[in-house]
Design a protein around this motif. Structure first.
Motif, short mmCIF file in Angstrom:
data_model
loop_
_atom_site.label_atom_id
_atom_site.label_comp_id
_atom_site.label_asym_id
_atom_site.label_seq_id
_atom_site.Cartn_x
_atom_site.Cartn_y
_atom_site.Cartn_z
N GLU A 8 0.81 -1.22 0.00
CA GLU A 8 0.00 0.00 0.00
C GLU A 8 0.84 1.27 0.00
OE1 GLU A 8 -3.09 -0.26 2.97
OE2 GLU A 8 -3.70 -2.24 2.26
N ARG A 10 1.73 4.64 -1.30
CA ARG A 10 0.99 5.68 -2.02
C ARG A 10 1.97 6.56 -2.77
NH1 ARG A 10 -4.81 6.97 -0.35
NH2 ARG A 10 -5.45 4.87 0.20
N GLU A 29 -1.89 3.39 -5.51
CA GLU A 29 -1.47 2.53 -4.41
C GLU A 29 -0.74 1.34 -5.01
OE1 GLU A 29 -4.13 2.07 -0.80
OE2 GLU A 29 -4.28 0.12 -1.78
N VAL A 98 -6.93 5.03 -6.76
CA VAL A 98 -7.76 5.13 -5.56
C VAL A 98 -8.89 6.12 -5.81
CG1 VAL A 98 -7.76 5.70 -3.11
CG2 VAL A 98 -5.76 4.60 -4.13
N GLY A 99 -10.13 5.69 -5.51
CA GLY A 99 -11.28 6.58 -5.60
C GLY A 99 -11.58 7.10 -7.00
N LYS A 102 -17.12 6.18 -8.72
CA LYS A 102 -18.08 6.30 -7.63
C LYS A 102 -18.48 4.91 -7.11
CE LYS A 102 -22.44 8.28 -6.29
NZ LYS A 102 -23.47 9.24 -6.55
N VAL A 104 -16.53 2.73 -5.82
CA VAL A 104 -15.46 1.75 -6.01
C VAL A 104 -14.23 2.24 -5.26
CG1 VAL A 104 -13.95 0.62 -7.69
CG2 VAL A 104 -16.34 1.11 -8.29
N LYS A 105 -13.70 1.42 -4.38
CA LYS A 105 -12.55 1.81 -3.57
C LYS A 105 -11.28 1.93 -4.42
CE LYS A 105 -10.31 0.67 0.79
NZ LYS A 105 -10.32 -0.22 1.94
N ARG A 106 -11.00 0.91 -5.24
CA ARG A 106 -9.80 0.89 -6.08
C ARG A 106 -10.08 0.16 -7.38
NH1 ARG A 106 -7.52 -0.25 -0.98
NH2 ARG A 106 -7.58 -2.48 -1.27
#
Length: 116
Positions: A8, A10, A29, A98-99, A102, A104-106
């Motif tokens: 993870e 970033r 990520e 990431v983001g 809409k 959906v996290k990733r």
């Protein structure tokens, strides 16, 4: 074979095909796992392994200077860096935006390669 993992991580990177993605960097990520020589642990010697701090610094440096249309291409670039520059025998990388959508996290790719 022993493995080092970085999870993870970033980074800000220019990646994408849409106009909005070309204007500003996006948060990505990255998670990496790569093989290292077993002898490093036996000898307790950093020079016999891959220094993860150097890997992180090189990835950040390169991604700050480049634009990739596709996550797949970015992934292949990161893998080539580890295989060629750091001499890892095996690499697995996951890269996610990431983001980006809409609800959906990733959204991302996962690639695994070994040195021939």
């Amino acid at each position: 074979m022993d493995f080092i993992f970085i999870e993870e991580m970033r980074v800000e990177a220019h990646v994408g095909i849409y106009a909005r993605e070309r204007v500003a960097p996006q948060t990505l990520e990255l998670s990496l796992t790569f093989g290292v020589p077993d002898e490093a642990a036996q000898d307790d010697d950093i020079t016999k392994t891959i220094d993860y701090a150097q890997v992180i610094a090189r990835i950040r440096e390169e991604l700050a200077q480049r634009h990739f249309n596709l996550l797949e291409t970015l992934g292949e670039f990161v893998i080539a860096l580890l295989l060629d520059e750091f001499r890892a025998p095996w690499v697995k990388v996951s890269i996610a935006k990431v983001g980006i959508a809409k609800g959906v996290k990733r959204v991302g790719v996962q690639i695994e390669r070994a040195r021939a």
